[in-house]
Write an enzyme that holds these catalytic residues in place. Structure first.
Site, PDB file in Angstrom:
ATOM      1  N   GLU A 214       8.316  41.539 -41.533  1.00 24.20           N
ATOM      2  CA  GLU A 214       7.381  42.678 -41.487  1.00 24.20           C
ATOM      3  C   GLU A 214       7.704  43.462 -40.236  1.00 24.20           C
ATOM      4  OE1 GLU A 214       5.242  43.576 -43.696  1.00 24.20           O
ATOM      5  OE2 GLU A 214       5.404  41.852 -45.020  1.00 24.20           O
TER       6      GLU A 214
ATOM      7  N   ASN B  34      -0.325  43.338 -32.017  1.00 24.36           N
ATOM      8  CA  ASN B  34      -1.322  44.370 -32.339  1.00 24.36           C
ATOM      9  C   ASN B  34      -2.503  43.835 -33.160  1.00 24.36           C
ATOM     10  OD1 ASN B  34       0.375  44.051 -34.510  1.00 24.36           O
ATOM     11  ND2 ASN B  34       0.397  46.214 -35.065  1.00 24.36           N
TER      12      ASN B  34
ATOM     13  N   GLY C  97      11.782  45.885 -43.555  1.00 23.77           N
ATOM     14  CA  GLY C  97      11.361  44.529 -43.866  1.00 23.77           C
ATOM     15  C   GLY C  97      11.996  43.920 -45.089  1.00 23.77           C
TER      16      GLY C  97
ATOM     17  N   THR D 299      14.361  42.970 -33.253  1.00 21.96           N
ATOM     18  CA  THR D 299      14.064  41.534 -33.132  1.00 21.96           C
ATOM     19  C   THR D 299      14.205  40.871 -34.496  1.00 21.96           C
ATOM     20  OG1 THR D 299      12.340  42.243 -31.588  1.00 21.96           O
ATOM     21  CG2 THR D 299      12.467  39.913 -32.052  1.00 21.96           C
TER      22      THR D 299
ATOM     23  N   GLU E  36       3.363  36.627 -26.514  1.00 27.56           N
ATOM     24  CA  GLU E  36       2.973  36.263 -25.149  1.00 27.56           C
ATOM     25  C   GLU E  36       1.837  37.134 -24.622  1.00 27.56           C
ATOM     26  OE1 GLU E  36       6.642  36.659 -22.965  1.00 27.56           O
ATOM     27  OE2 GLU E  36       5.885  35.179 -21.559  1.00 27.56           O
TER      28      GLU E  36
ATOM     29  N   CYS F  30       1.936  49.359 -37.439  1.00 28.19           N
ATOM     30  CA  CYS F  30       3.296  49.506 -37.973  1.00 28.19           C
ATOM     31  C   CYS F  30       3.389  50.539 -39.086  1.00 28.19           C
ATOM     32  CB  CYS F  30       3.788  48.158 -38.480  1.00 28.19           C
ATOM     33  SG  CYS F  30       2.632  47.393 -39.634  1.00 28.19           S
TER      34      CYS F  30
ATOM     35  N   ASP G 124      -7.844  40.860 -25.492  1.00 29.55           N
ATOM     36  CA  ASP G 124      -6.395  40.612 -25.451  1.00 29.55           C
ATOM     37  C   ASP G 124      -5.570  41.858 -25.777  1.00 29.55           C
ATOM     38  OD1 ASP G 124      -6.809  38.017 -24.736  1.00 29.55           O
ATOM     39  OD2 ASP G 124      -5.740  37.109 -26.421  1.00 29.55           O
TER      40      ASP G 124
ATOM     41  N   GLU H 128       3.938  40.408 -47.701  1.00 31.50           N
ATOM     42  CA  GLU H 128       2.766  39.608 -47.353  1.00 31.50           C
ATOM     43  C   GLU H 128       1.622  40.061 -48.261  1.00 31.50           C
ATOM     44  OE1 GLU H 128       2.322  39.840 -42.985  1.00 31.50           O
ATOM     45  OE2 GLU H 128       3.165  37.824 -43.000  1.00 31.50           O
TER      46      GLU H 128
HETATM   47  P1  NDP Z   1       8.673  42.138 -30.944  1.00 29.68           P
HETATM   48  O1  NDP Z   1       9.739  42.259 -31.953  1.00 29.68           O
HETATM   49  O2  NDP Z   1       8.986  42.484 -29.547  1.00 29.68           O
HETATM   50  O3  NDP Z   1       8.072  40.667 -30.903  1.00 29.68           O
HETATM   51  C1  NDP Z   1       7.505  40.046 -32.038  1.00 29.68           C
HETATM   52  C2  NDP Z   1       7.415  38.555 -31.809  1.00 29.68           C
HETATM   53  O4  NDP Z   1       8.729  37.986 -31.768  1.00 29.68           O
HETATM   54  C3  NDP Z   1       6.754  38.163 -30.497  1.00 29.68           C
HETATM   55  O5  NDP Z   1       6.013  36.980 -30.692  1.00 29.68           O
HETATM   56  C4  NDP Z   1       7.954  37.923 -29.602  1.00 29.68           C
HETATM   57  O6  NDP Z   1       7.646  37.097 -28.504  1.00 29.68           O
HETATM   58  C5  NDP Z   1       8.912  37.252 -30.567  1.00 29.68           C
HETATM   59  N1  NDP Z   1      10.332  37.339 -30.242  1.00 29.68           N
HETATM   60  C6  NDP Z   1      10.960  38.222 -29.446  1.00 29.68           C
HETATM   61  N2  NDP Z   1      12.297  38.007 -29.482  1.00 29.68           N
HETATM   62  C7  NDP Z   1      12.515  36.965 -30.342  1.00 29.68           C
HETATM   63  C8  NDP Z   1      13.679  36.279 -30.797  1.00 29.68           C
HETATM   64  N3  NDP Z   1      14.912  36.625 -30.409  1.00 29.68           N
HETATM   65  N4  NDP Z   1      13.528  35.256 -31.666  1.00 29.68           N
HETATM   66  C9  NDP Z   1      12.295  34.908 -32.117  1.00 29.68           C
HETATM   67  N5  NDP Z   1      11.165  35.519 -31.699  1.00 29.68           N
HETATM   68  C10 NDP Z   1      11.264  36.539 -30.828  1.00 29.68           C
HETATM   69  O7  NDP Z   1       7.459  43.049 -31.507  1.00 29.68           O
HETATM   70  P2  NDP Z   1       6.137  43.431 -30.756  1.00 29.68           P
HETATM   71  O8  NDP Z   1       5.374  42.205 -30.420  1.00 29.68           O
HETATM   72  O9  NDP Z   1       6.466  44.396 -29.671  1.00 29.68           O
HETATM   73  O10 NDP Z   1       5.303  44.180 -31.909  1.00 29.68           O
HETATM   74  C11 NDP Z   1       5.446  45.537 -32.194  1.00 29.68           C
HETATM   75  C12 NDP Z   1       6.371  45.719 -33.393  1.00 29.68           C
HETATM   76  O11 NDP Z   1       5.885  44.977 -34.499  1.00 29.68           O
HETATM   77  C13 NDP Z   1       6.453  47.151 -33.872  1.00 29.68           C
HETATM   78  O12 NDP Z   1       7.793  47.473 -34.156  1.00 29.68           O
HETATM   79  C14 NDP Z   1       5.652  47.131 -35.154  1.00 29.68           C
HETATM   80  O13 NDP Z   1       6.035  48.139 -36.049  1.00 29.68           O
HETATM   81  C15 NDP Z   1       5.911  45.766 -35.675  1.00 29.68           C
HETATM   82  N6  NDP Z   1       4.847  45.362 -36.579  1.00 29.68           N
HETATM   83  C16 NDP Z   1       5.105  45.294 -37.926  1.00 29.68           C
HETATM   84  C17 NDP Z   1       4.095  44.988 -38.816  1.00 29.68           C
HETATM   85  C18 NDP Z   1       4.360  44.900 -40.292  1.00 29.68           C
HETATM   86  O14 NDP Z   1       3.567  44.255 -40.975  1.00 29.68           O
HETATM   87  N7  NDP Z   1       5.394  45.498 -40.832  1.00 29.68           N
HETATM   88  C19 NDP Z   1       2.729  44.723 -38.367  1.00 29.68           C
HETATM   89  C20 NDP Z   1       2.587  44.781 -36.940  1.00 29.68           C
HETATM   90  C21 NDP Z   1       3.613  45.103 -36.095  1.00 29.68           C
HETATM   91  P3  NDP Z   1       7.015  37.733 -27.152  1.00 29.68           P
HETATM   92  O15 NDP Z   1       6.092  38.845 -27.527  1.00 29.68           O
HETATM   93  O16 NDP Z   1       6.273  36.624 -26.534  1.00 29.68           O
HETATM   94  O17 NDP Z   1       8.183  38.225 -26.388  1.00 29.68           O
END
Ligand code: NDP
Length: 487
Positions: free
Chosen positions: A248, A151, A457, A230, A177, A282, A92, A461
């Site tokens: 996070e 990730n 953040g 987001t 997704e 992240c 995945d 966690e």
């Molecule tokens: P996104 O912010 O694009 O998406 C995160 C999740 O939120 C996905 O499931 C997404 O759905 C969903 N989503 C998107 N828009 C909305 C909304 N308006 N309301 C509610 N849910 C929503 O992040 P990424 O998936 O691209 O992940 C990468 C990011 O995550 C990087 O910035 C990284 O730094 C951060 N991250 C932080 C961590 C931490 O612990 N601090 C750990 C891992 C990553 P869908 O994908 O289906 O569109």
């Protein structure tokens, strides 16, 4: 369930719908469709919430020792199925098997085990007040939501579910997704371990499904992992029904290497802090500040080790240590950052291009990339790229590098390499970051709280405080004397 189709998981079982829409899930290493997944629609969403409410009532009524036994059993099942689950994560996400087989499932299981035991510490307080007294109860919040990034799909689901469930909540989890399977696998394992139906439901879909959760007044809390922008949207939506949130988010973390650092260790740290999971972590330390006197030797060893030790290729090959980025769109984004860095005058020392390994020509690979001669004001040094792109900067003054390290809206992580123990702590104490490493980078044992300062953040966690964040305190005053009423 046919492996080519994935459904939402509601009330202890896969829940196909005759009408809900489908989306395709791509294997990032090949660019080919791996399977299709069904998104939640209105009916499935309602079913997920109603089932979670039912499940939560049953679950919260169980004694802690019973909940703890079940969650421990789930941890054990995760470990028993480590290899199969790790292979799913590799397919995945595109990340290397050599990482997923020892980290992703194991750290998820650690979280279940840790919180299963920590749950026993969840207790109230009591204090006499004259002849009267009061006591407190740590009660669950009810139905909470988890929203995950792509990730670490299974690990993120475990880190959110473990404290939430042990405290007596039910969770509705929305997976990314791009990586919808990890959370479903966790849900199946919970069911097998004896978690009552509805306590952990997984719904699939894009941002609109996430918004359904964050705006629904029946959801008491949202634990979100994703991008800063987001996260802000999620907080705005959650404010409508005053939900609590755990955020996070992303980072652009500094890694400071002093002149007395062990060179080999520092290079190892910098490589881990930029190329692990092909840069999609992240907490990565993507602004690498190297003391001027160590800089030439540091760059020489870094480039040598990249040239000789990096293997980009089939993520399932145990020899591969750099896998594919999550998607074509993300690969394009990373490449556009690389082009912009060159235009801004950073010097490309290695990488900087897409890679097409034999048999994986259509995968979304980017070569580990190093820029030197970087300036703090370059886009490369200010924005989170989330790919294998390292910016090397130089410094010669401790206070100056601390100021530069802190000159960002992010505050997720930071690292220091030095043999001077006093300097190590003095510098770390001045860095505005929630997760810090001294002569190490990236270690995240479940006992250690993780979360960001500033815009990286809110809340933490793992660790003890993650548990209480899934409870609310009820204070109960007990009158032992006749009421003294003026009426
Ligand atoms: P996104 O912010 O694009 O998406 C995160 C999740 O939120 C996905 O499931 C997404 O759905 C969903 N989503 C998107 N828009 C909305 C909304 N308006 N309301 C509610 N849910 C929503 O992040 P990424 O998936 O691209 O992940 C990468 C990011 O995550 C990087 O910035 C990284 O730094 C951060 N991250 C932080 C961590 C931490 O612990 N601090 C750990 C891992 C990553 P869908 O994908 O289906 O569109």
């Amino acid at each position: 369930m046919p492996s080519s189709e994935l459904y939402n998981y509601i009330h202890g079982q896969p829940m196909p719908s005759p009408s809900a829409p489908w989306f395709e899930v791509i294997n990032p290493a090949t660019g080919a469709t791996a399977y299709r997944a069904q998104s939640a629609d209105d009916a499935l969403f309602e079913q997920a919430i109603t089932s979670a409410q039912q499940g939560q009532a049953e679950w919260a009524a169980m004694p802690m020792v019973a909940r703890s036994r079940i969650i421990s059993r789930a941890a054990q099942l995760l470990r028993e199925h480590n290899d199969a689950l790790a292979a799913i994560e590799v397919e995945d996400t595109g990340k290397p098997w050599q990482e997923a087989s020892v980290v992703d499932v194991a750290t998820g299981a650690d979280a279940l085990e840790y919180f299963a035991h920590l749950g026993q510490s969840l207790r109230g307080d009591q204090q006499p007040v004259g002849d009267d007294f009061y006591y407190t109860r740590q009660e669950p919040l009810g139905v909470v939501a988890g929203i995950g990034a792509w990730n670490y799909p299974l690990q993120i689901a475990c880190w959110k579910a473990a404290p939430a469930l042990i405290a007596g909540n039910a969770m509705v989890f929305k997976a990314s997704e791009e990586t919808p399977r990890g959370a479903i696998k966790l849900a199946e394992i919970f069911t097998q371990a004896g978690v009552p139906n509805g306590v952990f439901n997984v719904i699939q879909g894009a941002a609109d499904i996430g918004r359904r959760l964050t705006t629904d007044p029946r959801i008491a809390k949202v634990s979100f992992t994703g991008e800063v922008s987001t996260g802000k949207a999620v907080m705005r939506d959650a404010a409508g029904s005053l939900k609590s949130v755990t955020m996070e988010l992303g980072g652009k973390s500094p890694l400071i290497i002093f002149d007395d650092a062990d060179l080999e260790q520092a290079v190892s740290g910098a490589m881990l802090a930029n190329f692990y999971t092909q840069g999609e972590v992240c907490t990565h330390g993507t602004r690498v500040y190297v003391h001027e006197s160590l800089y030439p030797a540091f760059v020489e060893q870094l480039l040598h080790r990249i040239q000789h030790n990096v293997v980009v290729g089939d993520p399932m090959d145990p020899g591969t240590n750099i896998g594919a980025l999550i998607s074509k769109a993300h690969q394009d984004k990373v490449m556009s950052y690389i082009r912009q860095a060159q235009q801004d005058g950073a010097v490309l020392r290695c990488g900087g291009q897409t890679v097409h390994p034999e048999g994986f020509e259509n995968g979304y690979y980017v070569a580990p990339t190093v820029f030197t001669d970087c300036r703090d004001d370059m886009q490369l040094c200010r924005e989170e790229i989330f790919g294998p792109v390292m910016a090397v900067l130089t410094f010669n003054d401790e206070q100056d590098v601390i100021r530069r390290a802190n000159d960002t809206d992010y505050g997720l992580a930071a690292g220091v390499f030095t043999r001077d123990i006093q300097r190590a702590h003095r510098v770390i104490h001045q860095l505005q970051a929630g997760i810090c490493w001294i002569n190490a980078y990236g270690n995240s044992p479940v006992e250690m709280p993780v979360g960001g300062y500033k815009q990286s953040g809110l809340g933490r966690e793992n660790g003890v405080e993650a548990l209480t964040a899934y409870t609310q305190t009820k204070s109960v005053y007990v009158g032992m004397q006749p009421i003294d009423s003026p009426f």
